[in-house]
Design a protein around this motif. Structure first.
Motif, PDB file in Angstrom:
ATOM      1  N   PHE A  87      50.390 -10.337 -18.203  1.00  0.00           N
ATOM      2  CA  PHE A  87      50.494 -10.538 -16.758  1.00  0.00           C
ATOM      3  C   PHE A  87      51.588  -9.653 -16.145  1.00  0.00           C
ATOM      4  CE2 PHE A  87      48.750 -14.778 -18.122  1.00  0.00           C
ATOM      5  CZ  PHE A  87      47.471 -14.520 -17.677  1.00  0.00           C
ATOM      6  N   THR A  88      52.670  -9.461 -16.884  1.00  0.00           N
ATOM      7  CA  THR A  88      53.731  -8.574 -16.408  1.00  0.00           C
ATOM      8  C   THR A  88      53.215  -7.147 -16.265  1.00  0.00           C
ATOM      9  OG1 THR A  88      55.412  -9.949 -17.485  1.00  0.00           O
ATOM     10  CG2 THR A  88      56.060  -7.723 -16.863  1.00  0.00           C
ATOM     11  N   ALA A  89      52.401  -6.712 -17.214  1.00  0.00           N
ATOM     12  CA  ALA A  89      51.843  -5.358 -17.167  1.00  0.00           C
ATOM     13  C   ALA A  89      50.976  -5.165 -15.928  1.00  0.00           C
ATOM     14  CB  ALA A  89      51.032  -5.087 -18.423  1.00  0.00           C
ATOM     15  N   LEU A  90      50.250  -6.203 -15.539  1.00  0.00           N
ATOM     16  CA  LEU A  90      49.415  -6.121 -14.340  1.00  0.00           C
ATOM     17  C   LEU A  90      50.269  -6.162 -13.085  1.00  0.00           C
ATOM     18  CD1 LEU A  90      46.583  -6.000 -13.110  1.00  0.00           C
ATOM     19  CD2 LEU A  90      46.465  -8.504 -13.300  1.00  0.00           C
ATOM     20  N   GLN A  91      51.227  -7.063 -13.061  1.00  0.00           N
ATOM     21  CA  GLN A  91      52.114  -7.178 -11.894  1.00  0.00           C
ATOM     22  C   GLN A  91      52.875  -5.882 -11.622  1.00  0.00           C
ATOM     23  OE1 GLN A  91      54.309 -10.440 -13.527  1.00  0.00           O
ATOM     24  NE2 GLN A  91      53.277 -12.001 -12.294  1.00  0.00           N
ATOM     25  N   SER A  92      53.297  -5.210 -12.685  1.00  0.00           N
ATOM     26  CA  SER A  92      54.120  -4.006 -12.547  1.00  0.00           C
ATOM     27  C   SER A  92      53.309  -2.760 -12.201  1.00  0.00           C
ATOM     28  CB  SER A  92      54.881  -3.752 -13.855  1.00  0.00           C
ATOM     29  OG  SER A  92      53.978  -3.395 -14.898  1.00  0.00           O
ATOM     30  N   GLY A  93      51.972  -2.857 -12.324  1.00  0.00           N
ATOM     31  CA  GLY A  93      51.135  -1.695 -12.044  1.00  0.00           C
ATOM     32  C   GLY A  93      50.866  -0.832 -13.261  1.00  0.00           C
ATOM     33  N   GLU A  94      51.313  -1.273 -14.440  1.00  0.00           N
ATOM     34  CA  GLU A  94      51.046  -0.510 -15.664  1.00  0.00           C
ATOM     35  C   GLU A  94      49.548  -0.438 -15.934  1.00  0.00           C
ATOM     36  OE1 GLU A  94      51.924  -0.727 -20.503  1.00  0.00           O
ATOM     37  OE2 GLU A  94      52.930  -2.117 -19.143  1.00  0.00           O
ATOM     38  N   ILE A  95      48.838  -1.507 -15.581  1.00  0.00           N
ATOM     39  CA  ILE A  95      47.377  -1.525 -15.716  1.00  0.00           C
ATOM     40  C   ILE A  95      46.746  -1.826 -14.361  1.00  0.00           C
ATOM     41  CG2 ILE A  95      47.350  -2.166 -18.158  1.00  0.00           C
ATOM     42  CD1 ILE A  95      46.919  -5.070 -17.305  1.00  0.00           C
ATOM     43  N   ASP A  96      45.488  -1.433 -14.219  1.00  0.00           N
ATOM     44  CA  ASP A  96      44.757  -1.631 -12.959  1.00  0.00           C
ATOM     45  C   ASP A  96      43.934  -2.905 -12.968  1.00  0.00           C
ATOM     46  OD1 ASP A  96      45.565   1.025 -12.024  1.00  0.00           O
ATOM     47  OD2 ASP A  96      44.188   1.767 -13.553  1.00  0.00           O
ATOM     48  N   VAL A  97      43.544  -3.335 -14.158  1.00  0.00           N
ATOM     49  CA  VAL A  97      42.789  -4.580 -14.313  1.00  0.00           C
ATOM     50  C   VAL A  97      43.092  -5.126 -15.702  1.00  0.00           C
ATOM     51  CG1 VAL A  97      40.718  -3.385 -15.160  1.00  0.00           C
ATOM     52  CG2 VAL A  97      40.499  -5.676 -14.182  1.00  0.00           C
ATOM     53  N   LEU A  98      43.162  -6.436 -15.808  1.00  0.00           N
ATOM     54  CA  LEU A  98      43.393  -7.093 -17.082  1.00  0.00           C
ATOM     55  C   LEU A  98      42.089  -7.710 -17.558  1.00  0.00           C
ATOM     56  CD1 LEU A  98      45.365  -8.167 -19.273  1.00  0.00           C
ATOM     57  CD2 LEU A  98      45.716 -10.169 -17.814  1.00  0.00           C
ATOM     58  N   ALA A  99      41.613  -7.267 -18.709  1.00  0.00           N
ATOM     59  CA  ALA A  99      40.382  -7.821 -19.288  1.00  0.00           C
ATOM     60  C   ALA A  99      40.716  -8.273 -20.699  1.00  0.00           C
ATOM     61  CB  ALA A  99      39.279  -6.774 -19.293  1.00  0.00           C
ATOM     62  N   ARG A 100      41.514  -9.333 -20.792  1.00  0.00           N
ATOM     63  CA  ARG A 100      42.093  -9.704 -22.079  1.00  0.00           C
ATOM     64  C   ARG A 100      41.961 -11.197 -22.364  1.00  0.00           C
ATOM     65  NH1 ARG A 100      45.337 -12.190 -24.811  1.00  0.00           N
ATOM     66  NH2 ARG A 100      46.513 -11.414 -26.591  1.00  0.00           N
ATOM     67  N   SER A 101      40.747 -11.709 -22.371  1.00  0.00           N
ATOM     68  CA  SER A 101      40.522 -13.113 -22.729  1.00  0.00           C
ATOM     69  C   SER A 101      41.566 -14.041 -22.120  1.00  0.00           C
ATOM     70  CB  SER A 101      40.518 -13.277 -24.261  1.00  0.00           C
ATOM     71  OG  SER A 101      39.487 -12.532 -24.844  1.00  0.00           O
ATOM     72  N   SER A 102      41.736 -13.950 -20.803  1.00  0.00           N
ATOM     73  CA  SER A 102      42.740 -14.754 -20.108  1.00  0.00           C
ATOM     74  C   SER A 102      42.100 -15.942 -19.404  1.00  0.00           C
ATOM     75  CB  SER A 102      43.483 -13.886 -19.083  1.00  0.00           C
ATOM     76  OG  SER A 102      44.153 -12.815 -19.718  1.00  0.00           O
ATOM     77  N   THR A 103      42.665 -17.124 -19.619  1.00  0.00           N
ATOM     78  CA  THR A 103      42.125 -18.341 -19.027  1.00  0.00           C
ATOM     79  C   THR A 103      42.521 -18.458 -17.565  1.00  0.00           C
ATOM     80  OG1 THR A 103      42.228 -19.486 -21.151  1.00  0.00           O
ATOM     81  CG2 THR A 103      42.047 -20.848 -19.185  1.00  0.00           C
ATOM     82  N   TRP A 104      41.556 -18.737 -16.731  1.00  0.00           N
ATOM     83  CA  TRP A 104      41.761 -18.938 -15.294  1.00  0.00           C
ATOM     84  C   TRP A 104      42.305 -20.341 -15.069  1.00  0.00           C
ATOM     85  CZ3 TRP A 104      37.211 -17.631 -11.434  1.00  0.00           C
ATOM     86  CH2 TRP A 104      37.663 -17.740 -10.109  1.00  0.00           C
TER      87      TRP A 104
END
Length: 337
Positions: A87-104
C-alpha cells in the motif's frame, strides 16, 4: 477569521494527495509502461516461471491494463512487493496499480487514500496442516502454532476465529509467503493460515504435496481486487473497466481465439465491447479498440482463470464463487453501454 483560515488550510491539506495522484494515465503513457505491483511469489496469481517471466491471474490483469492503454500487453514493469510494502508503494507513486491479492476492507478503502476498483477473485481464509498432525477440522487446532504472513488480514481473522471458538494459539510471522511455507517445512509451526487460494499454491511448494491437506473450514470473506490511488477518477475508471471488459467478454463468448471473427458480429453488446460501435473507448480516454486489445493480447476472465488457477493449472481450483452470475457465481460485469 482565524478559524476560517484554519478550515481553509485543513481543506487544502486534504486535497493535496488527490492533486498529487491526478493524471496517472498521462504519466503512464509518458513512461511508456505500466508499473504494476504484484506479490513476491504467489503461485497462480503472481510468480515467475523457470525463465523468470511473470505469470498468474493478477499478472494477467496487469497485462490487460497495459493492453487497454498501449495495445501492448508486454508494456508492464512488474514490481514485487511484500504485504507490508504494497500500500505504501501505491501511495508513494512507485506503482500505478496494485494487483497483489489484496482484500477489500472498509479500513483499507477509507483510511489509506486508496480505492479498490472491483473484485477479480472471491476468496476466504483457510488452514493448511501436515497430515501427521491428525486433525480434520480447524476446531481441533486449540493451542497450535501458526505460520502467518505479516501485514495481512490473516492475523485479525485468526484472532477473531479462535476467540469465537474459545481456543488459543501462537503465531510465528514472516514477511513473504515463501518464508511462511519455509517455516512450515522446517516444523516451526503446526499449520499455515492464509487465503485458501494461496494455500493451494503453498501446498505445491512442499517437498511432498500429498503430505499436507487444506482443512474444510473457510473463516472469512476475502474479496481480492486491484487497487489505485484516490483522486484520479479517470485512471480509476480505466482500471475498473478493464476488469469488467474481461468479464463481459466471457459472458458474451468472446475469446482470444475468436475475437477477430467477432469484430463482424451483429450482436449489439459485442459491437459495443469491441468498439465497432459506441463511445466506451472515447469515454475512458482510450482508443475504440481498448477492450479488443485486452481480449486479443490476454484473453477473457475464464481463459486467465483456467490457465493460472483453474482446471488447466497445477492448482486445479474450482471456480466456485468466481463463476459468472449466470452460472451461480458472483462475477458480474456492469453493462458496457
Amino acid at each position: 477569521m482565524k478559524l476560517t483560515k484554519i478550515a481553509l488550510l485543513l481543506s487544502a491539506a486534504t486535497l493535496l494527495p488527490n492533486l498529487a495522484s491526478a493524471g496517472t494515465l498521462e504519466q503512464v503513457v509518458k513512461k511508456g509502461a505500466l508499473n504494476c505491483g504484484v506479490s513476491t511469489g504467489i503461485p497462480g496469481f503472481s510468480a515467475t516461471d523457470s525463465k523468470g517471466a511473470w505469470e498468474g491471474l493478477d499478472v494477467d490483469f496487469c497485462r490487460s491494463v497495459a493492453a487497454a492503454v498501449f495495445a501492448d500487453a508486454d508494456a508492464v514493469k512488474f514490481i514485487p512487493l511484500t504485504a507490508k510494502e504494497r500500500f505504501t508503494a501505491l501511495q508513494s507513486g512507485e506503482i500505478d496499480v496494485l494487483a497483489r491479492s489484496s482484500t477489500w476492507t472498509s479500513s483499507r478503502d477509507t483510511s489509506l487514500g486508496l480505492n479498490f476498483t472491483g473484485v477479480n477473485y472471491y476468496d476466504g481464509q483457510g488452514f493448511l496442516v501436515n497430515k501427521k498432525l491428525g486433525v480434520s477440522s480447524a476446531k481441533e487446532l486449540n493451542g497450535a502454532t501458526f505460520c502467518i504472513q505479516a501485514g495481512t488480514t490473516t492475523e485479525l481473522n485468526l484472532t477473531d476465529y479462535f476467540k469465537a471458538n474459545g481456543m488459543e494459539y501462537k503465531a510465528v510471522t514472516y514477511d513473504t509467503s515463501g518464508q511462511t511455507i519455509d517455516g512450515f517445512k522446517k516444523g516451526r509451526c503446526d499449520a499455515v493460515t492464509s487465503d485458501a487460494s494461496q494455500l493451494y499454491g503453498l501446498k505445491l511448494k512442499m517437498d511432498d504435496p500429498n503430505s499436507v491437506m487444506v482443512l474444510p473450514e473457510i473463516i472469512s470473506k476475502e474479496p481480492l481486487g486491484p487497487v489505485v490511488r484516490q483522486g484520479d477518477d479517470d485512471w480509476f475508471n480505466i482500471v475498473r473497466w478493464t476488469l469488467y471488459a474481461s468479464l463481459e467478454a466471457e459472458e458474451l463468448g468472446v475469446t482470444q481465439a475468436n475475437v477477430d471473427m467477432q469484430l463482424k458480429s451483429e450482436n449489439p453488446s459485442i459491437k459495443r465491447l469491441l468498439g465497432t460501435t459506441g463511445t466506451a473507448g472515447k469515454d475512458l480516454g482510450l482508443k475504440a479498440d481498448w477492450a479488443y486489445n485486452i481480449i486479443k493480447k490476454v484473453g477473457n476472465y475464464s481463459e486467465s482463470f483456467d490457465k493460472h488457477v483453474g482446471k488447466d493449472s497445477p492448482l486445479g481450483i474450482d471456480r466456485g464463487l468466481n463463476k459468472l452470475w449466470t452460472q451461480g457465481g458472483l462475477m458480474y460485469s456492469m453493462p458496457i453501454r
